[in-house]
Design a protein around this motif. Structure first.
Motif, PDB file in Angstrom:
ATOM      1  N   PRO A  13      11.424 -13.070  -0.041  1.00 34.15           N
ATOM      2  CA  PRO A  13      12.367 -12.097   0.512  1.00 34.15           C
ATOM      3  C   PRO A  13      13.121 -11.369  -0.601  1.00 34.15           C
ATOM      4  CG  PRO A  13      12.570 -14.201   1.639  1.00 34.15           C
ATOM      5  CD  PRO A  13      11.633 -14.420   0.487  1.00 34.15           C
ATOM      6  N   GLY A  14      13.329 -10.065  -0.404  1.00 32.02           N
ATOM      7  CA  GLY A  14      14.072  -9.269  -1.387  1.00 32.02           C
ATOM      8  C   GLY A  14      13.203  -8.775  -2.534  1.00 32.02           C
ATOM      9  N   GLN A  15      11.896  -9.032  -2.475  1.00 32.19           N
ATOM     10  CA  GLN A  15      11.026  -8.644  -3.599  1.00 32.19           C
ATOM     11  C   GLN A  15       9.881  -7.743  -3.131  1.00 32.19           C
ATOM     12  OE1 GLN A  15      11.645  -9.126  -6.777  1.00 32.19           O
ATOM     13  NE2 GLN A  15      13.529 -10.189  -6.205  1.00 32.19           N
ATOM     14  N   GLY A  16       9.121  -7.235  -4.074  1.00 36.89           N
ATOM     15  CA  GLY A  16       7.979  -6.392  -3.758  1.00 36.89           C
ATOM     16  C   GLY A  16       6.841  -6.710  -4.704  1.00 36.89           C
ATOM     17  N   ALA A  17       5.634  -6.340  -4.345  1.00 38.74           N
ATOM     18  CA  ALA A  17       4.472  -6.581  -5.215  1.00 38.74           C
ATOM     19  C   ALA A  17       3.337  -5.667  -4.767  1.00 38.74           C
ATOM     20  CB  ALA A  17       4.031  -8.048  -5.132  1.00 38.74           C
ATOM     21  N   ILE A  18       2.391  -5.480  -5.684  1.00 39.41           N
ATOM     22  CA  ILE A  18       1.221  -4.654  -5.387  1.00 39.41           C
ATOM     23  C   ILE A  18       0.122  -5.532  -4.791  1.00 39.41           C
ATOM     24  CG2 ILE A  18      -0.590  -3.230  -6.445  1.00 39.41           C
ATOM     25  CD1 ILE A  18       2.111  -1.838  -6.404  1.00 39.41           C
ATOM     26  N   VAL A  61       3.941  -3.265  -1.421  1.00 38.15           N
ATOM     27  CA  VAL A  61       4.442  -4.054  -0.286  1.00 38.15           C
ATOM     28  C   VAL A  61       5.763  -4.702  -0.685  1.00 38.15           C
ATOM     29  CG1 VAL A  61       3.884  -5.914   1.330  1.00 38.15           C
ATOM     30  CG2 VAL A  61       2.041  -4.554   0.326  1.00 38.15           C
ATOM     31  N   SER A  62       6.795  -4.514   0.144  1.00 41.79           N
ATOM     32  CA  SER A  62       8.079  -5.178  -0.160  1.00 41.79           C
ATOM     33  C   SER A  62       8.571  -5.911   1.077  1.00 41.79           C
ATOM     34  CB  SER A  62       9.110  -4.153  -0.638  1.00 41.79           C
ATOM     35  OG  SER A  62       9.388  -3.220   0.383  1.00 41.79           O
ATOM     36  N   LYS A  63       9.437  -6.901   0.828  1.00 44.98           N
ATOM     37  CA  LYS A  63       9.973  -7.703   1.933  1.00 44.98           C
ATOM     38  C   LYS A  63      11.494  -7.676   1.813  1.00 44.98           C
ATOM     39  CE  LYS A  63       7.497 -11.476   3.073  1.00 44.98           C
ATOM     40  NZ  LYS A  63       6.985 -12.822   2.826  1.00 44.98           N
ATOM     41  N   SER A  64      12.187  -7.308   2.897  1.00 46.34           N
ATOM     42  CA  SER A  64      13.657  -7.268   2.851  1.00 46.34           C
ATOM     43  C   SER A  64      14.188  -8.698   2.823  1.00 46.34           C
ATOM     44  CB  SER A  64      14.204  -6.542   4.078  1.00 46.34           C
ATOM     45  OG  SER A  64      14.020  -7.368   5.211  1.00 46.34           O
ATOM     46  N   ALA A  65      15.500  -8.828   2.573  1.00 46.13           N
ATOM     47  CA  ALA A  65      16.108 -10.163   2.543  1.00 46.13           C
ATOM     48  C   ALA A  65      15.900 -10.864   3.880  1.00 46.13           C
ATOM     49  CB  ALA A  65      17.595 -10.036   2.225  1.00 46.13           C
ATOM     50  N   ALA A  66      15.827 -10.067   4.970  1.00 39.35           N
ATOM     51  CA  ALA A  66      15.640 -10.669   6.301  1.00 39.35           C
ATOM     52  C   ALA A  66      14.164 -10.918   6.621  1.00 39.35           C
ATOM     53  CB  ALA A  66      16.240  -9.738   7.347  1.00 39.35           C
ATOM     54  N   GLY A  67      13.265 -10.574   5.683  1.00 35.92           N
ATOM     55  CA  GLY A  67      11.842 -10.871   5.882  1.00 35.92           C
ATOM     56  C   GLY A  67      11.026  -9.719   6.451  1.00 35.92           C
ATOM     57  N   GLU A  68      11.663  -8.537   6.655  1.00 36.68           N
ATOM     58  CA  GLU A  68      10.921  -7.387   7.198  1.00 36.68           C
ATOM     59  C   GLU A  68      10.002  -6.820   6.102  1.00 36.68           C
ATOM     60  OE1 GLU A  68      11.755  -2.789   8.526  1.00 36.68           O
ATOM     61  OE2 GLU A  68      13.440  -4.075   7.980  1.00 36.68           O
ATOM     62  N   VAL A  69       8.730  -6.632   6.437  1.00 37.95           N
ATOM     63  CA  VAL A  69       7.747  -6.176   5.437  1.00 37.95           C
ATOM     64  C   VAL A  69       7.546  -4.663   5.554  1.00 37.95           C
ATOM     65  CG1 VAL A  69       5.326  -6.331   4.700  1.00 37.95           C
ATOM     66  CG2 VAL A  69       6.567  -8.399   5.401  1.00 37.95           C
ATOM     67  N   THR A  70       7.577  -3.957   4.413  1.00 43.41           N
ATOM     68  CA  THR A  70       7.276  -2.521   4.370  1.00 43.41           C
ATOM     69  C   THR A  70       6.025  -2.339   3.525  1.00 43.41           C
ATOM     70  OG1 THR A  70       9.625  -2.001   4.459  1.00 43.41           O
ATOM     71  CG2 THR A  70       8.172  -0.235   3.726  1.00 43.41           C
ATOM     72  N   LEU A 123      -0.093   4.450 -10.389  1.00 44.00           N
ATOM     73  CA  LEU A 123       0.316   3.446  -9.402  1.00 44.00           C
ATOM     74  C   LEU A 123       1.714   2.947  -9.760  1.00 44.00           C
ATOM     75  CD1 LEU A 123      -3.060   1.523  -9.121  1.00 44.00           C
ATOM     76  CD2 LEU A 123      -2.077   3.149  -7.488  1.00 44.00           C
ATOM     77  N   VAL A 124       2.584   2.899  -8.749  1.00 44.81           N
ATOM     78  CA  VAL A 124       3.964   2.467  -9.010  1.00 44.81           C
ATOM     79  C   VAL A 124       4.002   0.955  -9.224  1.00 44.81           C
ATOM     80  CG1 VAL A 124       5.008   4.377  -7.730  1.00 44.81           C
ATOM     81  CG2 VAL A 124       4.425   2.246  -6.517  1.00 44.81           C
ATOM     82  N   ARG A 125       5.110   0.486  -9.795  1.00 46.78           N
ATOM     83  CA  ARG A 125       5.302  -0.959 -10.015  1.00 46.78           C
ATOM     84  C   ARG A 125       6.682  -1.351  -9.501  1.00 46.78           C
ATOM     85  NH1 ARG A 125       3.158  -0.851 -16.230  1.00 46.78           N
ATOM     86  NH2 ARG A 125       1.053  -0.138 -15.758  1.00 46.78           N
ATOM     87  N   TRP A 126       6.817  -2.596  -9.063  1.00 45.76           N
ATOM     88  CA  TRP A 126       8.086  -3.084  -8.495  1.00 45.76           C
ATOM     89  C   TRP A 126       9.098  -3.325  -9.609  1.00 45.76           C
ATOM     90  CZ3 TRP A 126      10.644  -3.000  -4.210  1.00 45.76           C
ATOM     91  CH2 TRP A 126      11.693  -3.895  -3.977  1.00 45.76           C
ATOM     92  N   ASN A 127      10.329  -2.862  -9.387  1.00 44.85           N
ATOM     93  CA  ASN A 127      11.435  -3.111 -10.312  1.00 44.85           C
ATOM     94  C   ASN A 127      12.377  -4.081  -9.600  1.00 44.85           C
ATOM     95  OD1 ASN A 127      14.023  -2.995 -11.428  1.00 44.85           O
ATOM     96  ND2 ASN A 127      13.887  -0.823 -11.973  1.00 44.85           N
ATOM     97  N   PRO A 128      12.314  -5.391  -9.944  1.00 43.81           N
ATOM     98  CA  PRO A 128      13.092  -6.376  -9.187  1.00 43.81           C
ATOM     99  C   PRO A 128      14.599  -6.225  -9.401  1.00 43.81           C
ATOM    100  CG  PRO A 128      11.914  -7.435 -11.004  1.00 43.81           C
ATOM    101  CD  PRO A 128      11.500  -5.999 -11.010  1.00 43.81           C
ATOM    102  N   GLY A 129      15.006  -5.629 -10.524  1.00 43.40           N
ATOM    103  CA  GLY A 129      16.440  -5.483 -10.807  1.00 43.40           C
ATOM    104  C   GLY A 129      17.088  -4.453  -9.907  1.00 43.40           C
TER     105      GLY A 129
END
Ligand SMILES: Cc1cc2nc3c(=O)[nH]c(=O)nc-3n(C[C@H](O)[C@H](O)[C@H](O)COP(=O)(O)OP(=O)(O)OC[C@H]3O[C@@H](n4cnc5c(N)ncnc54)[C@H](O)[C@@H]3O)c2cc1C
Ligand code: FES
Length: 504
Positions: free
Chosen positions: A430-435, A445-454, A466-472
């Motif tokens: 939760p709260g993170q994203g990844a390719i 693909v990212s997941k909100s803190a509540a677990g909703e997937v986008t 191709l974009v990359r996830w910035n966890p900060g």
């Protein structure tokens, strides 16, 4: 961007604006972008009697990189005058020093003239050696002497540590950028200009009558256009081989009020660390130390938390009575090979279109230089600065840097050949994203803190990296030219003008 990575300046009161562009319109000059560069240019054009229309993509004015700056008003070259002279020659290095000093003076003068209370304060600046030893400092000492640029060789001590050799520069300054630009936006409107927000520009075509087309299909027709979008949305390869996108980090820590010399200090490392102080407001028992550095190419690092931690540790080592961390944030700077901005005619847009980009970490002064230079160019007045900042300049002395930047850019496209970061959304906390790879394409693909997937396409709508996830910052960052998108795919920063597409 994360709510907890809002900057020190994030305004309680946004700059005044005129809402979204409601209909086609005409004006003397259309300025795209309401940051330091756009509003300074709009203000100085409006002072000359030009009818100015400012357009900005964001819901409020002054919420681009200017909201994320550390607002040091420096006239010392970001990459040293020695380096600048080796690429552009001694005369150009001297001219740059003169222009940047004049820009700091102009900010003070404008704030006075418009009665803008923006905490403008002159401070000295010190360049000190870092872990890289004394060579850069000694080389710069020699270059400054040869160029006749004023400085003093002296010492500077962080509290409780032995003095360090230092070069001191007088006449630098600090200010509150949002207070200043809120005042400039008000002045532009008082002078008959308008500032429209929520208006994304996708195309600018030059000519005797230039046309500016928005993504809503509206058009502004103008005698001249200034694209002050920080990282322009047009210009293609011609522009992007000259400007590299870097992410830079900031932390602020509480320090006892008035306990240190009110100065700017930066070291000679690459990337360098710097510190300056901002007084706490009324009733605040603390000042804050504003500390920055830890730069990397945008989209090419995922260790944001470590970078903020390293800056905090750097500060505590040098200022042992520093207290709590108040803010941490990051933002982008756009580097050119000689450290000078590109300001002038935009050849890719056609006649009467001008651009300002490539701030090189000095966007406060470069934005002000643009504000002074572009009205001269628009009016056909000669300017000593025109050739120095010309977007079409050729820099044989910078070939090595340009080749390295372009090799780095080409390497980013190999992401198309690699696996995904994870197999499926199930592997994303939760709260993170990844390719995630799906067949021949890749998904962001990212997941909100509540677990909703986008699930979105990972293909940057600008030029297909191709974009990359910035966890900060909880954002999708493009490693090619610096476009950024939030977790829902909304474009936060150009050159892209559209959002990440829905996954097919
Ligand atoms: C952490 C950090 C620290 C920094 N420290 C310093 C410092 O100490 N001193 C210094 O001089 N500089 C510093 N800089 C650099 C400086 O902050 C920037 O260069 C400067 O703020 C950029 O101003 P700008 O007007 O070019 O861009 P912005 O402030 O980003 O404004 C551009 C505007 O254009 C709009 N826009 C973009 N595309 C479109 C479009 N297609 N249609 C409509 N509008 C669009 C955006 O919404 C934005 O509001 C720092 C930068 C960062 C990130
Ligand atoms: S910013 Fe150019 S391809 Fe993404």
């Amino acid at each position: 961007m994360n709510a907890d990575t809002r900057s020190l300046w994030c305004p309680a009161d946004p700059a005044p604006d005129d809402g979204r562009l409601p209909a086609d319109t005409t004006c003397d000059v259309c300025v795209v972008g309401s940051g330091m560069a756009g509003l300074t240019t709009a203000y100085l054009l409006a002072k000359e009697g030009k009818r100015v229309v400012v357009l900005d993509a964001k819901p409020h004015a002054v919420t681009g990189e200017t909201e994320r700056t550390t607002a040091q008003l420096t006239w010392h070259a970001d990459d040293t005058f020695g380096d600048l002279a080796s690429i552009r020659g001694d005369d150009n290095a001297r001219q740059a020093a003169t222009d940047h000093r004049a820009a700091v003076d102009a900010i003070e003068r404008i704030a006075d003239a418009e009665g803008i209370d923006c905490d403008f304060h002159r401070v000295p600046a010190y360049l000190v050696p870092g872990a890289d030893g004394p060579k850069v400092l000694d080389d710069e000492d020699g270059a400054l002497k040869r160029l006749g640029i004023p400085y003093t060789r002296t010492t500077m001590a962080y509290p409780g540590t032995p003095p360090l050799d230092a070069l001191r520069f007088d006449g630098h300054a600090r200010f509150h950028p949002i207070k200043y630009l809120r005042g400039l936006a008000a002045a532009v409107r008082k002078l008959g200009g308008v500032v429209h927000v929520e208006t994304v520009v996708e195309k600018v075509r030059g000519g005797d009558a230039c046309t500016v087309t928005t993504t809503h299909g509206l058009t502004v027709t103008a005698k001249a256009v200034v694209v002050a979008a920080n990282n322009p949305f047009e210009g293609g390869t011609t522009l992007h081989t000259k400007v590299g996108a870097y992410t830079t980090y900031v932390v602020t820590l509480e320090v006892p009020k008035g306990s240190y010399e009110d100065a700017i200090v930066w070291d000679t490392e690459d990337p360098y660390q710097y510190v300056r102080f901002q007084p706490g407001g009324p009733g605040d028992p603390f000042d804050v130390a504003v500390v920055g550095g830890a730069d990397h190419k945008t989209g090419q690092a995922a260790d944001q938390a470590d970078r903020w931690r390293d800056l905090e540790a750097w500060t505590r080592q040098r200022y042992p009575d520093a207290g709590a961390v108040r803010h941490h944030w990051s933002g982008q700077v756009f580097e050119t090979a000689d450290g000078l901005a590109l300001i002038g005619p935009a050849p890719w847009n056609g006649p009467n279109v001008y651009v300002v980009t490539g701030d090189s970490g000095m966007g406060m002064t470069h934005g002000t230089i643009a504000g002074q230079l572009l009205p001269d160019l628009i009016a056909g007045r000669p300017s000593a600065a025109a050739a120095l900042y010309s977007p079409s300049r050729v820099m044989p002395g910078a070939l090595k840097t340009l080749l390295a930047e372009n090799a780095n850019l080409a390497a980013q496209y190999t992401d198309w050949l690699t696996r995904g970061d994870v197999k499926s959304a199930d592997d994303i906390p939760p709260g993170q994203g990844a390719i995630v790879r799906r067949g021949l394409t890749k998904l962001a693909v990212s997941k909100s803190a509540a677990g909703e997937v986008t699930t979105l396409s990972a293909v940057c709508p600008h030029m297909g990296c191709l974009v990359r996830w910035n966890p900060g910052e909880a954002s999708w960052d493009c490693p090619c030219h610096g476009s950024r998108f939030d977790a829902k795919g909304t474009c936060l920063h150009g050159p892209a003008v559209s959002n990440l597409a829905e996954a097919e």
